[in-house]
Design a protein around this motif. Structure first.
Motif, PDB file in Angstrom:
ATOM      1  N   LEU A   1      51.775  48.938  56.648  1.00 18.87           N
ATOM      2  CA  LEU A   1      50.168  49.387  56.843  1.00 18.87           C
ATOM      3  C   LEU A   1      49.158  48.606  56.404  1.00 18.87           C
ATOM      4  CD1 LEU A   1      50.669  53.072  55.824  1.00 18.87           C
ATOM      5  CD2 LEU A   1      50.197  52.274  58.079  1.00 18.87           C
ATOM      6  N   LEU A   2      49.694  47.827  55.335  1.00 22.40           N
ATOM      7  CA  LEU A   2      48.604  46.771  54.943  1.00 22.40           C
ATOM      8  C   LEU A   2      48.596  45.721  56.158  1.00 22.40           C
ATOM      9  CD1 LEU A   2      46.809  45.137  52.841  1.00 22.40           C
ATOM     10  CD2 LEU A   2      49.304  44.359  51.723  1.00 22.40           C
ATOM     11  N   LYS A   3      49.607  45.193  56.578  1.00 24.44           N
ATOM     12  CA  LYS A   3      49.613  44.203  57.574  1.00 24.44           C
ATOM     13  C   LYS A   3      48.726  44.676  58.807  1.00 24.44           C
ATOM     14  CE  LYS A   3      53.650  42.725  58.552  1.00 24.44           C
ATOM     15  NZ  LYS A   3      55.305  42.888  58.491  1.00 24.44           N
ATOM     16  N   PHE A   4      49.001  45.875  59.044  1.00 18.67           N
ATOM     17  CA  PHE A   4      48.095  46.607  60.097  1.00 18.67           C
ATOM     18  C   PHE A   4      46.430  46.459  59.838  1.00 18.67           C
ATOM     19  CE2 PHE A   4      45.835  50.469  61.262  1.00 18.67           C
ATOM     20  CZ  PHE A   4      45.721  50.497  62.607  1.00 18.67           C
TER      21      PHE A   4
ATOM     22  N   LEU B   1      39.394  47.275  47.034  1.00 23.81           N
ATOM     23  CA  LEU B   1      38.369  46.641  47.860  1.00 23.81           C
ATOM     24  C   LEU B   1      37.936  45.395  46.940  1.00 23.81           C
ATOM     25  CD1 LEU B   1      36.574  48.906  50.052  1.00 23.81           C
ATOM     26  CD2 LEU B   1      38.795  47.738  50.451  1.00 23.81           C
ATOM     27  N   PRO B   2      37.385  45.696  45.575  1.00 24.90           N
ATOM     28  CA  PRO B   2      36.854  44.849  44.680  1.00 24.90           C
ATOM     29  C   PRO B   2      37.782  43.681  44.376  1.00 24.90           C
ATOM     30  CG  PRO B   2      36.350  46.971  43.845  1.00 24.90           C
ATOM     31  CD  PRO B   2      37.258  47.089  44.974  1.00 24.90           C
ATOM     32  N   ASP B   3      39.452  43.988  44.225  1.00 23.00           N
ATOM     33  CA  ASP B   3      40.320  43.048  44.067  1.00 23.00           C
ATOM     34  C   ASP B   3      40.432  42.103  45.356  1.00 23.00           C
ATOM     35  OD1 ASP B   3      40.707  43.996  41.227  1.00 23.00           O
ATOM     36  OD2 ASP B   3      42.469  44.899  41.713  1.00 23.00           O
ATOM     37  N   LEU B   4      40.378  42.742  46.167  1.00 18.98           N
ATOM     38  CA  LEU B   4      40.557  41.963  47.623  1.00 18.98           C
ATOM     39  C   LEU B   4      39.517  41.014  47.837  1.00 18.98           C
ATOM     40  CD1 LEU B   4      41.944  44.791  50.104  1.00 18.98           C
ATOM     41  CD2 LEU B   4      43.181  42.836  48.862  1.00 18.98           C
ATOM     42  N   LEU B   5      38.301  41.389  47.509  1.00 19.34           N
ATOM     43  CA  LEU B   5      37.170  40.561  47.440  1.00 19.34           C
ATOM     44  C   LEU B   5      37.284  39.295  46.733  1.00 19.34           C
ATOM     45  CD1 LEU B   5      34.212  40.116  48.430  1.00 19.34           C
ATOM     46  CD2 LEU B   5      33.464  41.210  46.343  1.00 19.34           C
ATOM     47  N   SER B   6      37.779  39.622  45.351  1.00 23.19           N
ATOM     48  CA  SER B   6      37.563  38.487  44.233  1.00 23.19           C
ATOM     49  C   SER B   6      39.145  37.635  44.424  1.00 23.19           C
ATOM     50  CB  SER B   6      37.522  38.936  43.203  1.00 23.19           C
ATOM     51  OG  SER B   6      38.415  40.010  42.597  1.00 23.19           O
ATOM     52  N   LEU B   7      39.866  37.884  45.573  1.00 22.86           N
ATOM     53  CA  LEU B   7      41.323  37.387  45.700  1.00 22.86           C
ATOM     54  C   LEU B   7      41.288  36.006  45.657  1.00 22.86           C
ATOM     55  CD1 LEU B   7      43.954  38.795  45.764  1.00 22.86           C
ATOM     56  CD2 LEU B   7      44.108  38.490  48.199  1.00 22.86           C
ATOM     57  N   ASN B   8      40.244  35.510  46.291  1.00 17.15           N
ATOM     58  CA  ASN B   8      40.185  33.929  46.250  1.00 17.15           C
ATOM     59  C   ASN B   8      39.789  33.239  45.150  1.00 17.15           C
ATOM     60  OD1 ASN B   8      40.917  33.358  49.045  1.00 17.15           O
ATOM     61  ND2 ASN B   8      39.131  34.324  49.580  1.00 17.15           N
ATOM     62  N   VAL B   9      38.966  34.062  44.054  1.00 16.60           N
ATOM     63  CA  VAL B   9      38.670  33.513  42.907  1.00 16.60           C
ATOM     64  C   VAL B   9      39.794  33.531  41.932  1.00 16.60           C
ATOM     65  CG1 VAL B   9      37.030  33.928  40.871  1.00 16.60           C
ATOM     66  CG2 VAL B   9      36.340  34.303  43.113  1.00 16.60           C
ATOM     67  N   GLN B  10      40.775  34.538  42.136  1.00 18.61           N
ATOM     68  CA  GLN B  10      41.794  34.755  41.209  1.00 18.61           C
ATOM     69  C   GLN B  10      43.363  34.296  41.904  1.00 18.61           C
ATOM     70  OE1 GLN B  10      41.778  38.776  39.733  1.00 18.61           O
ATOM     71  NE2 GLN B  10      39.799  39.035  40.425  1.00 18.61           N
ATOM     72  N   ARG B  11      43.253  33.111  42.400  1.00 17.64           N
ATOM     73  CA  ARG B  11      44.161  32.821  43.420  1.00 17.64           C
ATOM     74  C   ARG B  11      45.710  32.605  42.576  1.00 17.64           C
ATOM     75  NH1 ARG B  11      45.120  33.868  48.834  1.00 17.64           N
ATOM     76  NH2 ARG B  11      43.397  33.654  49.756  1.00 17.64           N
TER      77      ARG B  11
ATOM     78  N   VAL C   1      51.448  37.880  43.301  1.00 19.60           N
ATOM     79  CA  VAL C   1      51.543  39.297  43.797  1.00 19.60           C
ATOM     80  C   VAL C   1      52.954  39.201  43.991  1.00 19.60           C
ATOM     81  CG1 VAL C   1      50.973  40.638  45.762  1.00 19.60           C
ATOM     82  CG2 VAL C   1      49.412  38.929  44.944  1.00 19.60           C
ATOM     83  N   PRO C   2      53.432  40.624  43.624  1.00 15.69           N
ATOM     84  CA  PRO C   2      54.851  41.012  43.556  1.00 15.69           C
ATOM     85  C   PRO C   2      55.259  41.301  45.090  1.00 15.69           C
ATOM     86  CG  PRO C   2      53.875  42.568  42.493  1.00 15.69           C
ATOM     87  CD  PRO C   2      52.665  41.671  42.675  1.00 15.69           C
TER      88      PRO C   2
ATOM     89  N   VAL D   1      50.088  35.036  53.194  1.00 13.14           N
ATOM     90  CA  VAL D   1      50.659  35.982  54.203  1.00 13.14           C
ATOM     91  C   VAL D   1      49.952  37.296  54.159  1.00 13.14           C
ATOM     92  CG1 VAL D   1      52.580  36.806  55.761  1.00 13.14           C
ATOM     93  CG2 VAL D   1      52.461  34.439  54.678  1.00 13.14           C
ATOM     94  N   ARG D   2      50.158  37.992  53.197  1.00 10.02           N
ATOM     95  CA  ARG D   2      49.883  39.527  52.827  1.00 10.02           C
ATOM     96  C   ARG D   2      48.516  39.633  53.006  1.00 10.02           C
ATOM     97  NH1 ARG D   2      52.467  43.540  48.606  1.00 10.02           N
ATOM     98  NH2 ARG D   2      54.193  42.423  49.055  1.00 10.02           N
ATOM     99  N   TYR D   3      47.627  38.662  52.377  1.00  6.23           N
ATOM    100  CA  TYR D   3      46.042  38.899  52.491  1.00  6.23           C
ATOM    101  C   TYR D   3      45.615  37.564  53.255  1.00  6.23           C
ATOM    102  CZ  TYR D   3      47.228  42.216  48.931  1.00  6.23           C
ATOM    103  OH  TYR D   3      47.571  43.135  48.054  1.00  6.23           O
TER     104      TYR D   3
END
Length: 572
Positions: free
Chosen positions: A210-213, A256-266, A270-271, A278-280
């Motif tokens: 569902l995430l990939k979708f 959504l906040p974690d997804l937004l800042s994903l590039n800041v916390q590269r 992620v397990p 690939v996941r995001y």
């Protein structure tokens, strides 16, 4: 004939135990059954399928009849519709769900461009039924189905105008709405798992599918879509689709906040069996950010505690990505996201260490390229705005250089662009071919802009012959001489005289000071400003370098003056 063949093979197979049917039986059943349905004998086929004695036969071979049944249902032939609907229901109940799944997906994949919408909307409900029959082992099948469906939806044109979205001629809006209903039971299943605070939720296979979708929907079609404001289009299926996709992400345990800042916390890991990139996918996250901050989608579930500076930092990587593309939809979204991210940031509030980040350097560079290399009417207007507001000679020089490249491209046969030729070009040339402060302009500080302006003018005079005048340069030349060339000549003469006098004075002072000290420190005043304290040798180098710059500017100016004086018309 076909009906007789079908009856014969059915009777023969009724006596076969353990479903050991031969390849010949399969072929005869498929071909005769298909022919019967195509010839209008669907009622007789239905009677065979619902006969309890044929249950094993139907379980093994029935799914092969999906193709002709779906074809009749798509053609909507009134005479056979009720029987074909009944056949489809029978197959859904009796046949192996795995074989039905492959049969349905095959029908989706084989749909031509004109029947994608009808095929998808017809098969979504039966496909959902088949997947639910798979129970706990359905995750990979759900993923395969969603991937196939989205691949077909990507072939549908994206509505651009309000009227196109309302009319939905190509059916993208209809398909998106139906797709949300299709995934609903699977989302509800994961929501229950999330409620139970299952520690392994991140690795739940159905959740991952569902995430990939959702990520795929964000990159396509939503990244292509310019959502309409509710005031413009009160009922917008695409806006509803975008909103639901973000809601699904939240429902399946994605913050959504974690997804937004994903590039800041590269650096965080992620397990799971999918790599983070690939996941995001970054394009999908860029679209999500645009939906939140520009379209104001899902603002009710997005916390407002983040500082404008942090939001800007998070968005810069997405802005860089969007502005590096060539597709108009992505460029537009990049510009919009950049504007919305900057507008909330107070002046002088950015920490200096942000300038060490690559994106804070590359985004302005990409922005300049967009404004100068994209021959679009709106962007040309923005180009003029950048020339008026950049106040940076290096940036202005880069813009002017690229304007020259665009003019050169437009003058080539077959490349004509009205915004870089004739009367439309003249307002832009007037902004370029001028001195910001007339003869008093600081020539050294504005050297990049002045040299590129002179190179542009020299190019135009050589490339665009006076009798052709495609750019309008010869019509405008008398104004350019008054506002650019003559003030530049005056400024050059004054600057050279001033710096040559300073050079002479410094040389004399050097002779005097050298008697007292081998390494004297002195200061020189140029243009009412003191140059930093330095040795006489350093002062001489600075002054000589300035005079060399003036000579360089003058050499191009002299060449332009020679071209103007030597202009010739073709022989009559």
């Amino acid at each position: 004939m076909a009906l007789n063949q079908l009856s014969d093979v059915v009777q023969r197979c009724q006596a076969i135990k353990d479903e050991n049917f031969s390849p010949e039986d399969f072929d005869i059943f498929l071909n005769s059954g298909r022919t019967c349905i195509e010839q209008g004998d669907s009622a007789q086929v239905l009677s065979i399928l619902v006969d309890e004695k044929n249950k094993n036969l139907v379980r093994c071979m029935g799914w092969n009849l999906l193709g002709p049944v779906v074809k009749i249902l798509l053609n909507k032939e009134d005479k056979n519709l009720p029987h074909c609907h009944a056949i489809l229901s029978c197959l859904l109940e009796v046949c192996s769900p795995k074989e039905l799944l492959l049969g349905f997906l095959e029908q989706v994949e084989e749909a031509d461009s004109g029947s994608i919408t009808e095929t998808v909307t017809l098969l979504l409900k039966p496909l959902q039924t088949v997947l639910l029959r798979l129970g706990m082992k359905k995750a990979s099948s759900v993923g395969m189905a969603l991937s196939t469906l989205l691949a077909q939806l990507s072939r549908l044109p994206v509505p651009i105008t309000k009227e196109q979205e309302e009319d939905d001629i190509f059916g993208l809006c209809c398909c998106c709405t139906a797709l949300l209903q299709f995934v609903k039971p699977f989302v509800e299943e994961i929501k229950e798992v999330v409620k139970d605070n299952n520690r392994n939720i991140k690795d739940n296979e159905l959740r991952v599918e569902l995430l990939k979708f959702c990520m795929k929907c964000l990159s396509e079609p939503l990244l292509e879509v310019q959502l309409k404001d509710p005031d413009t289009l009160e009922k917008s299926p695409l806006r509803d689709f975008a909103s639901e996709i973000l809601m699904i992400l939240s429902s399946i345990g994605e913050s959504l906040p974690d997804l937004l800042s994903l590039n800041v916390q590269r650096r965080r890991k992620v397990p799971g069996f999918l790599e983070e990139e690939v996941r995001y996918p970054k394009e999908s996250l860029a679209c999500m950010s645009h939906l939140i901050f520009v379209d104001h989608i899902a603002v009710d579930i997005f916390p407002a505690v983040f500082s404008p500076v942090f939001v800007l930092q998070c968005n810069m990587e997405y802005i860089e990505l969007l502005l590096s593309k060539t597709e108009e939809s992505r460029l537009q979204k990049g510009l919009e996201l950049y504007e919305k991210s900057l507008i909330r940031v107070e002046d002088n509030s950015l920490p200096v260490d942000l300038l060490e980040l690559k994106t804070f350097f590359s985004v302005p560079q990409n922005l300049v390229k967009v404004m100068t290399l994209c021959p679009d009417q709106t962007l040309v207007k923005n180009e003029r705005g950048m020339l008026k507001t950049s106040h940076h000679a290096g940036v202005e020089g880069y813009i002017i250089k690229n304007i020259k490249n665009q003019i050169d491209f437009s003058l080539k046969l077959g490349n004509g662009n009205e915004w870089f030729m004739g009367t439309n070009l003249l307002p832009l040339l007037r902004l370029v071919l001028c001195l910001p402060h007339g003869p008093e302009t600081d020539l050294l500080q504005n050297m990049d802009r002045i040299m590129e302006s002179l190179n542009l003018l020299r190019y135009l005079l050589l490339r665009d012959k006076e009798w052709e005048n495609e750019t309008g340069i010869w019509t405008e030349l008398y104004k350019i001489e008054d506002t650019f060339l003559k003030p530049l000549r005056t400024g050059l003469n004054m600057s050279k005289a001033h710096y040559e006098a300073e050079l002479k004075s410094t040389k004399e002072n050097k002779k005097i000071s050298s008697k007292d000290s081998k390494m004297s420190i002195c200061s020189v005043t140029v243009g009412n400003e003191n140059l930093p304290n330095m040795t006489p040798e350093m002062q001489l180098q600075v002054l000589e370098s300035a005079i060399f710059t003036f000579d360089l500017i003058e050499s191009v100016l002299v060449r332009i003056e020679e071209i103007i004086e030597a202009k010739e018309r073709p022989p009559s």
